[in-house]
Design a protein around this motif. Structure first.
Motif, PDB file in Angstrom:
ATOM      1  N   ASP A   1      -4.225  11.143   6.380  1.00 49.34           N
ATOM      2  CA  ASP A   1      -2.937  10.483   6.178  1.00 49.34           C
ATOM      3  C   ASP A   1      -2.808   9.310   7.146  1.00 49.34           C
ATOM      4  N   VAL A   2      -2.432   8.155   6.600  1.00 51.21           N
ATOM      5  CA  VAL A   2      -2.160   6.961   7.401  1.00 51.21           C
ATOM      6  C   VAL A   2      -0.653   6.706   7.315  1.00 51.21           C
ATOM      7  N   ILE A   3       0.023   6.712   8.450  1.00 50.72           N
ATOM      8  CA  ILE A   3       1.474   6.532   8.496  1.00 50.72           C
ATOM      9  C   ILE A   3       1.775   5.198   9.158  1.00 50.72           C
ATOM     10  N   VAL A   4       2.531   4.347   8.447  1.00 52.66           N
ATOM     11  CA  VAL A   4       2.873   3.023   8.973  1.00 52.66           C
ATOM     12  C   VAL A   4       4.394   2.911   9.088  1.00 52.66           C
ATOM     13  N   PRO A   5       4.876   2.069   9.990  1.00 54.27           N
ATOM     14  CA  PRO A   5       6.326   1.872  10.116  1.00 54.27           C
ATOM     15  C   PRO A   5       6.826   0.881   9.075  1.00 54.27           C
ATOM     16  N   PRO A   6       8.130   0.820   8.830  1.00 49.48           N
ATOM     17  CA  PRO A   6       8.687  -0.200   7.936  1.00 49.48           C
ATOM     18  C   PRO A   6       8.369  -1.599   8.450  1.00 49.48           C
ATOM     19  N   GLY A   7       8.150  -2.506   7.522  1.00 47.88           N
ATOM     20  CA  GLY A   7       7.872  -3.892   7.892  1.00 47.88           C
ATOM     21  C   GLY A   7       6.411  -4.255   7.905  1.00 47.88           C
ATOM     22  N   VAL A   8       5.525  -3.264   7.973  1.00 53.73           N
ATOM     23  CA  VAL A   8       4.087  -3.518   8.010  1.00 53.73           C
ATOM     24  C   VAL A   8       3.569  -3.669   6.577  1.00 53.73           C
ATOM     25  N   GLU A   9       2.711  -4.649   6.367  1.00 51.70           N
ATOM     26  CA  GLU A   9       2.085  -4.834   5.057  1.00 51.70           C
ATOM     27  C   GLU A   9       0.859  -3.941   4.946  1.00 51.70           C
ATOM     28  N   VAL A  10       0.697  -3.316   3.787  1.00 48.45           N
ATOM     29  CA  VAL A  10      -0.419  -2.402   3.557  1.00 48.45           C
ATOM     30  C   VAL A  10      -1.248  -2.906   2.377  1.00 48.45           C
ATOM     31  N   VAL A  11      -2.566  -2.922   2.564  1.00 50.49           N
ATOM     32  CA  VAL A  11      -3.508  -3.252   1.492  1.00 50.49           C
ATOM     33  C   VAL A  11      -4.488  -2.092   1.385  1.00 50.49           C
ATOM     34  N   VAL A  12      -4.633  -1.541   0.182  1.00 46.46           N
ATOM     35  CA  VAL A  12      -5.515  -0.388  -0.037  1.00 46.46           C
ATOM     36  C   VAL A  12      -6.722  -0.835  -0.838  1.00 46.46           C
ATOM     37  N   ARG A  13      -7.922  -0.604  -0.287  1.00 44.20           N
ATOM     38  CA  ARG A  13      -9.170  -1.020  -0.941  1.00 44.20           C
ATOM     39  C   ARG A  13     -10.170   0.122  -1.036  1.00 44.20           C
ATOM     40  N   GLY A  14      -9.735   1.338  -0.846  1.00 44.81           N
ATOM     41  CA  GLY A  14     -10.648   2.469  -0.866  1.00 44.81           C
ATOM     42  C   GLY A  14     -11.101   2.833  -2.267  1.00 44.81           C
ATOM     43  N   VAL A  15     -12.158   3.645  -2.320  1.00 40.33           N
ATOM     44  CA  VAL A  15     -12.744   4.108  -3.576  1.00 40.33           C
ATOM     45  C   VAL A  15     -12.610   5.620  -3.637  1.00 40.33           C
ATOM     46  N   GLY A  16     -12.150   6.122  -4.781  1.00 42.84           N
ATOM     47  CA  GLY A  16     -12.016   7.555  -4.964  1.00 42.84           C
ATOM     48  C   GLY A  16     -12.994   8.080  -5.993  1.00 42.84           C
TER      49      GLY A  16
END
Length: 282
Positions: A154-169
């Motif tokens: 689990d990756v937990i980020v605070p409000p305001g941070v931009e998230v980019v997801v590039r993983g492979v499942g």
């Protein structure tokens, strides 16, 4: 929908929810909502995750609607100062925690720590948590490379941070729900990449503990204030009913007195009149 209106599936910020809550408070004060409706809509406001969920809350109220969503920039603008500027500390990754492994166990990175430019982690038949809510950042863009094999991270980020997801499942998955949320000016970008094989990598956006406690305390105070307001209104209503009852009793007494004088103008049937007649009758 107009070009200026925010997309319904775009994530709402805490500031957006507070603006909607303020409209609800004004509507309660103006008598547009009763207490039950206000509480139901307030709960829906704080539970809303997107603009589409916020819009119906105030659609039938004046000054309804939410602010237009800012455009998502693909290039990070320079920090304009403030809290985020203080949390982007710079420097290389030496001396920082740059990796974590959990094999049939677990790991955590949370609290006051510095997230490096690249953090590598592996969970094999285990679990891990990377909490960035109170962390500093080595750069304005960091990469979390997560590999989950029959486990979860689990990756937990605070409000305001931009998230980019590039993983492979592969028979697993990466959580994309927080991707595409507009970033605050000067906030860092977190890129989540890696592999999920018979496992999962989740991305959550949560308030820092202190801010969550502050909001909880504010809501508790609001509820207490509403409770006191309802109690005051109840007492005022009870006092008004008591006064109306006394006024009604007084009016009834006066009506009886007027009716008695109308039918007995000489006051012969009153106890006093009967007492005054007795010597003459004798």
């Amino acid at each position: 929908m107009t070009d200026d209106a925010p997309a319904p599936d775009l994530r709402a910020s805490d500031a957006d929810r507070e603006r909607v809550a303020e409209v609800l408070r004004d509507a309660l004060a103006e008598g547009r909502l009763d207490m039950e409706e206000f509480q139901e809509r307030l709960d829906a406001t704080y539970q809303a995750r997107t603009y589409g969920e916020l819009a119906p809350v105030t659609r039938d109220l004046p000054a309804s609607g939410t602010a237009a969503a800012p455009a998502l920039s693909l290039a990070k603008d320079p920090a304009a100062g403030g809290g985020w500027a203080d949390r982007i500390v710079g420097g290389d990754d030496s001396g920082m925690s740059t990796w974590a492994v959990a094999v049939m166990s677990g790991f955590q990175r949370k609290g006051r720590w510095t997230a490096p430019r690249r953090f590598n982690c592996l969970a094999f038949w285990g679990g891990g948590e990377i909490d960035l809510r109170e962390a500093n950042f080595a750069d304005r863009e960091i990469v979390v490379n997560a590999v989950a094999i029959m486990g979860g991270i689990d990756v937990i980020v605070p409000p305001g941070v931009e998230v980019v997801v590039r993983g492979v499942g592969i028979m697993g998955g990466f959580d994309h729900r927080e991707e595409g949320v507009p970033a605050e000016p000067g906030a860092p970008r977190v890129i989540v990449t890696g592999l999920a094989f018979w496992g999962g990598v989740g991305v959550q956006r949560k308030l820092p503990r202190a801010q969550r406690q502050r909001l909880r305390e504010e809501r508790r105070r609001e509820k207490q204030a509403l409770k006191e307001e309802r109690r005051r209104e109840h007492l005022e209503h009870a006092e008004e009913q008591r006064r109306e009852h006394l006024d009604s009793a007084e009016r009834h007494r006066r009506e009886l007195e007027a009716s008695r004088h109308l039918h007995d103008p000489l006051n012969l049937h009153s106890p006093r009149g009967q007492h005054e007649r007795r010597p003459e009758d004798g």
